[in-house]
Design an enzyme around this catalytic site. Structure first.
Site, PDB file in Angstrom:
ATOM      1  N   ARG A  43     -19.275  -8.663  -2.052  1.00 24.80           N
ATOM      2  CA  ARG A  43     -20.203  -7.682  -1.510  1.00 24.80           C
ATOM      3  C   ARG A  43     -19.648  -7.143  -0.208  1.00 24.80           C
ATOM      4  O   ARG A  43     -19.093  -7.915   0.602  1.00 24.80           O
ATOM      5  CB  ARG A  43     -21.570  -8.334  -1.221  1.00 24.80           C
ATOM      6  CG  ARG A  43     -22.370  -8.718  -2.445  1.00 24.80           C
ATOM      7  CD  ARG A  43     -23.507  -9.636  -2.070  1.00 24.80           C
ATOM      8  NE  ARG A  43     -22.970 -10.861  -1.517  1.00 24.80           N
ATOM      9  CZ  ARG A  43     -23.700 -11.746  -0.825  1.00 24.80           C
ATOM     10  NH1 ARG A  43     -24.973 -11.509  -0.569  1.00 24.80           N
ATOM     11  NH2 ARG A  43     -23.158 -12.861  -0.358  1.00 24.80           N
ATOM     12  N   ASP A  85       0.855  -1.189   0.000  1.00 25.03           N
ATOM     13  CA  ASP A  85       0.000   0.000   0.000  1.00 25.03           C
ATOM     14  C   ASP A  85       0.890   1.237   0.000  1.00 25.03           C
ATOM     15  O   ASP A  85       2.069   1.152   0.356  1.00 25.03           O
ATOM     16  CB  ASP A  85      -0.947   0.006   1.205  1.00 25.03           C
ATOM     17  CG  ASP A  85      -2.174   0.867   0.935  1.00 25.03           C
ATOM     18  OD1 ASP A  85      -3.193   0.311   0.480  1.00 25.03           O
ATOM     19  OD2 ASP A  85      -2.081   2.104   1.111  1.00 25.03           O
ATOM     20  N   THR A  87     -10.466   2.183  -8.845  1.00 23.27           N
ATOM     21  CA  THR A  87     -10.772   2.760 -10.174  1.00 23.27           C
ATOM     22  C   THR A  87     -12.066   3.560 -10.041  1.00 23.27           C
ATOM     23  O   THR A  87     -13.115   3.132 -10.520  1.00 23.27           O
ATOM     24  CB  THR A  87     -10.933   1.636 -11.212  1.00 23.27           C
ATOM     25  OG1 THR A  87     -11.909   0.697 -10.730  1.00 23.27           O
ATOM     26  CG2 THR A  87      -9.626   0.922 -11.474  1.00 23.27           C
ATOM     27  N   GLY A 130     -36.751  -1.185  -1.983  1.00 26.37           N
ATOM     28  CA  GLY A 130     -36.203  -0.291  -0.959  1.00 26.37           C
ATOM     29  C   GLY A 130     -36.121   1.133  -1.460  1.00 26.37           C
ATOM     30  O   GLY A 130     -36.798   1.497  -2.434  1.00 26.37           O
ATOM     31  N   CYS A 135     -20.154   0.505  -5.706  1.00 24.30           N
ATOM     32  CA  CYS A 135     -19.989  -0.260  -6.958  1.00 24.30           C
ATOM     33  C   CYS A 135     -21.099  -0.050  -7.983  1.00 24.30           C
ATOM     34  O   CYS A 135     -20.837   0.381  -9.110  1.00 24.30           O
ATOM     35  CB  CYS A 135     -19.864  -1.749  -6.636  1.00 24.30           C
ATOM     36  SG  CYS A 135     -18.376  -2.131  -5.716  1.00 24.30           S
TER      37      CYS A 135
HETATM   38  C1  UDX Z   1     -22.182  -5.122  -5.210  1.00 22.81           C
HETATM   39  C2  UDX Z   1     -22.327  -6.488  -5.887  1.00 22.81           C
HETATM   40  O1  UDX Z   1     -23.342  -7.215  -5.220  1.00 22.81           O
HETATM   41  C3  UDX Z   1     -21.008  -7.252  -5.776  1.00 22.81           C
HETATM   42  O2  UDX Z   1     -21.108  -8.495  -6.457  1.00 22.81           O
HETATM   43  C4  UDX Z   1     -19.902  -6.435  -6.431  1.00 22.81           C
HETATM   44  O3  UDX Z   1     -18.691  -7.072  -6.337  1.00 22.81           O
HETATM   45  C5  UDX Z   1     -19.835  -5.084  -5.760  1.00 22.81           C
HETATM   46  O4  UDX Z   1     -21.088  -4.426  -5.818  1.00 22.81           O
HETATM   47  P1  UDX Z   1     -22.220  -4.144  -2.737  1.00 22.81           P
HETATM   48  O5  UDX Z   1     -21.860  -2.827  -3.298  1.00 22.81           O
HETATM   49  O6  UDX Z   1     -21.588  -4.594  -1.484  1.00 22.81           O
HETATM   50  O7  UDX Z   1     -21.964  -5.308  -3.838  1.00 22.81           O
HETATM   51  O8  UDX Z   1     -23.797  -4.057  -2.484  1.00 22.81           O
HETATM   52  P2  UDX Z   1     -25.023  -5.049  -2.662  1.00 22.81           P
HETATM   53  O9  UDX Z   1     -25.116  -5.972  -1.516  1.00 22.81           O
HETATM   54  O10 UDX Z   1     -24.980  -5.601  -4.010  1.00 22.81           O
HETATM   55  O11 UDX Z   1     -26.222  -3.978  -2.567  1.00 22.81           O
HETATM   56  C6  UDX Z   1     -26.266  -2.925  -3.514  1.00 22.81           C
HETATM   57  C7  UDX Z   1     -27.427  -2.009  -3.207  1.00 22.81           C
HETATM   58  O12 UDX Z   1     -28.652  -2.671  -3.494  1.00 22.81           O
HETATM   59  C8  UDX Z   1     -27.502  -1.580  -1.743  1.00 22.81           C
HETATM   60  O13 UDX Z   1     -27.897  -0.227  -1.681  1.00 22.81           O
HETATM   61  C9  UDX Z   1     -28.591  -2.497  -1.182  1.00 22.81           C
HETATM   62  O14 UDX Z   1     -29.263  -1.940  -0.086  1.00 22.81           O
HETATM   63  C10 UDX Z   1     -29.537  -2.618  -2.384  1.00 22.81           C
HETATM   64  N1  UDX Z   1     -30.354  -3.846  -2.387  1.00 22.81           N
HETATM   65  C11 UDX Z   1     -29.744  -5.061  -2.442  1.00 22.81           C
HETATM   66  C12 UDX Z   1     -31.758  -3.725  -2.352  1.00 22.81           C
HETATM   67  O15 UDX Z   1     -32.308  -2.630  -2.298  1.00 22.81           O
HETATM   68  N2  UDX Z   1     -32.507  -4.874  -2.396  1.00 22.81           N
HETATM   69  C13 UDX Z   1     -31.937  -6.128  -2.456  1.00 22.81           C
HETATM   70  O16 UDX Z   1     -32.673  -7.118  -2.502  1.00 22.81           O
HETATM   71  C14 UDX Z   1     -30.502  -6.218  -2.473  1.00 22.81           C
END
Ligand code: UDX
Length: 432
Positions: free
Chosen positions: A152, A33, A89, A251, A258
Site C-alpha cells: 500500500r 531505471d 503496467t 468515504g 491501483c
Molecule cells: C492498494 C491495495 O491496498 C494494495 O494491497 C495494492 O498492492 C495496491 O493497491 P493503495 O492503492 O495504496 O493500495 O490504497 P489503499 O490503502 O488500499 O486505499 C485505496 C482507496 O480506498 C483509497 O482511496 C482509500 O482512501 C480508500 N479506503 C481505504 C477507504 O475509503 N476506506 C478504507 O477503509 C480503506
C-alpha cells in the site's frame, strides 16, 4: 539463507521498495531505471517518493554495498541470479493493462540473461503474461515466475517486510521455490502455485478490497436513510472474523493508482472470456455514484445550490500519508463541485504549489486555516491526522458559514459542535 545477486528493473515505488527491502534482507541488489537523473539521485541516496522508512533503507543498502543503481536493464542483469520486473503496467485501451514496458525490457535483456537465471514478475499483469514472457524470451533455460506485490502506498516498506503472505507461481516449481526462499527470513505464509493463479491473486485481492469498500459506502447510504449509525454497523459486522474490521471505513469512494486500474483490467479480462463480471461492474458503478452522493450531501448542507458558493477543501490526495493524486476521489469530488459553480480553495499536507490538472480546478494554499477564510463551509476529503487537531474555534471564526462536511468521518462531531459548527458525516446522523 543464501545471499542472492538480484536485479530489479524499474525504480518506481514498487521497484525501489522491492530493491531496498531485498537488500535489507541480505541480498546483493542492482536496481535499474531508464531515467539517468533518477539513477544519479538514487545513487546519492536521494529518494523523492513519500514512503516512510524507504530513504533510510536505501541509505543503509548503499552504505553496506548491497544496493546500487544503474542506467538501463542491460547493465543490471549481466550477473543476476534473479531478475525482478517492476515496470509500470498502466491502464491501456479499454481498461486492459498496458504491457509495452514489460515487453520492451524482455527484448532488451533476452540475450544478456545469465543461463539459469529466474525472471520474476512483480508488476500487476493480466493472467497469462508469465507464459507470454516465456515465449518472448524464447530461452528454455530461463524460468518465469509470477510474484505479485500487495504494497500500500504510504506503508510499502512495512508491507514488504511484514507481508500477510507471499504468493509465487510458475510452471517451473524449482524456480518458484528459489524465489520463495528469497523471503524466508520474513516467516510469512507462502502460496506456491502456477503462474495464472498467482497472477489472478493480485487482481482478485484488489478487486475484493474495492468491493468491500463499495459495499460499506452503500451501507453508509442505507444507514443515513434508515436512521442508523454506520460506525456502529461496521464495528458490529467487523467483529466477525470472516469480515474483519479492516477496510470498512466509508468515504468519498476509493481511488489511487491501483484499485481503479485493476478493477477495470479484471472486467476487461473477464469480457475477453465471455464472463460478465456483474459484481465488479456494480462495485465500480457504486464508487462512481459515491462521489456524486458526496456532492449532493455538500449541496444540501449549503442550502441546495453550489453556484458561486465558496468552499474550503481539506485534502486532495487519494488517501492520507501519500502525495499521490492519481484517480483521487477528493479531486473527482472537487471537479464535480466546480462544475456546479462552486469556488474552491484547498489545502493538503502532501500537495504544494501549482499542480497540473489540479490548480485549474481549485486554488491550492499552504495553510489549513486559509481555506476557511470567508467560506460557506468546509469539506474534509482526505483523512490526514493533522486535520483532527485543528483549532476549530479559530476555523469557526474564519468561516462565513458554519457547516463542515466530513466525508471520512474523521473528525469529532462534539468538538465541532462546541466550536459552534455543524457536522455532516457519511452514514451518520447530522450533529448541530
Ligand atoms: C492498494 C491495495 O491496498 C494494495 O494491497 C495494492 O498492492 C495496491 O493497491 P493503495 O492503492 O495504496 O493500495 O490504497 P489503499 O490503502 O488500499 O486505499 C485505496 C482507496 O480506498 C483509497 O482511496 C482509500 O482512501 C480508500 N479506503 C481505504 C477507504 O475509503 N476506506 C478504507 O477503509 C480503506
Amino acid at each position: 539463507m543464501f545471499a542472492r545477486r538480484i536485479a530489479v528493473v524499474g525504480s518506481g515505488y514498487v521497484g525501489l521498495t522491492t530493491g531496498a527491502c531485498l537488500a535489507s534482507l541480505g541480498h546483493r541488489v542492482t536496481c535499474a531505471d531508464v531515467d539517468p537523473e533518477k539513477v544519479d539521485r538514487l545513487s546519492a541516496g536521494r529518494v523523492s517518493i513519500l514512503e516512510p522508512g524507504l530513504s533510510e533503507l536505501v541509505a543503509e543498502g548503499l552504505a553496506a554495498g548491497r544496493l546500487e543503481f544503474v542506467l538501463g536493464a542491460s547493465k543490471a542483469v549481466l550477473d543476476a541470479e534473479v531478475v525482478f520486473m517492476c515496470v509500470p503496467t498502466p491502464m491501456g485501451v479499454g481498461g486492459a493493462a498496458d504491457l509495452v514496458a514489460v515487453e520492451s525490457v524482455i527484448s532488451e535483456v533476452r540475450d544478456l540473461l545469465p543461463a539459469g537465471c529466474v525472471v520474476v514478475n512483480k508488476s500487476t499483469v493480466p493472467v497469462g503474461t508469465a507464459e507470454r514472457m516465456h515465449q518472448l524470451l524464447n530461452r528454455p533455460d530461463i524460468a518465469v515466475v509470477s510474484n505479485p506485490e500487495f504494497l500500500r502506498e504510504g506503508s510499502a516498506v512495512h508491507d514488504f517486510l511484514n507481508p500477510d503472505r507471499i504468493v509465487v507461481g510458475s510452471s517451473a516449481q524449482d524456480a518458484a521455490e528459489r524465489v520463495a526462499a528469497l523471503y524466508a527470513r520474513l516467516g510469512a505464509p507462502t502460496v506456491l502455485t502456477d503462474a495464472p493463479s498467482a497472477e489472478l491473486v493480485k487482481y482478485a485481492a484488489n478487486c475484493f478490497l474495492a468491493m468491500k469498500l463499495s459495499y460499506v459506502n452503500a451501507i453508509a447510504e442505507l444507514s443515513e436513510r434508515l436512521g442508523a449509525n454506520v460506525a456502529d454497523v461496521t464495528e458490529g459486522i467487523g467483529y466477525d472474523r470472516r469480515i474483519g474490521q479492516a477496510f470498512l471505513q466509508p468515504g468519498p469512494g476509493w481511488g489511487g493508482s491501483c484499485l481503479p486500474k485493476d478493477t477495470h483490467a479484471l472486467i476487461q479480462a473477464a469480457d475477453a472470456v465471455d464472463f460478465d463480471f456483474m459484481l465488479l461492474r456494480a462495485t465500480i458503478d457504486t464508487n462512481t455514484r459515491q462521489r456524486q452522493r458526496i456532492v449532493t450531501k455538500i449541496r444540501e448542507a449549503c442550502g441546495g445550490s453550489l453556484d458561486g458558493v465558496r468552499l474550503g477543501l481539506l485534502g486532495l490526495t487519494f488517501k492520507a500519508g501519500t502525495d499521490d493524486l492519481r484517480d483521487s476521489p477528493a479531486l473527482a469530488v472537487a471537479e464535480l463541485l466546480r462544475d456546479e459553480g462552486a469556488e474552491l480553495t484547498a489545502y493538503d499536507p502532501g500537495v504544494a504549489g501549482a499542480v497540473p490538472g489540479v490548480t485549474d480546478t481549485v486554488r491550492v494554499v499552504d495553510d489549513a486555516y486559509e481555506v476557511a477564510k470567508g467560506a460557506a463551509g468546509l469539506v474534509l476529503l482526505t483523512e490526514w491526522p493533522e486535520f483532527r487537531t485543528l483549532d476549530w474555534a479559530r476555523v469557526a471564526s474564519l468561516l462565513e458559514g458554519r457547516v463542515v462536511v466530513d466525508t471520512r468521518n474523521h473528525l469529532d462531531p462534539d468538538v465541532l459542535r462546541r466550536a459552534g459548527l455543524s457536522w455532516r458525516g457519511v452514514g451518520m446522523q447530522p450533529v448541530d
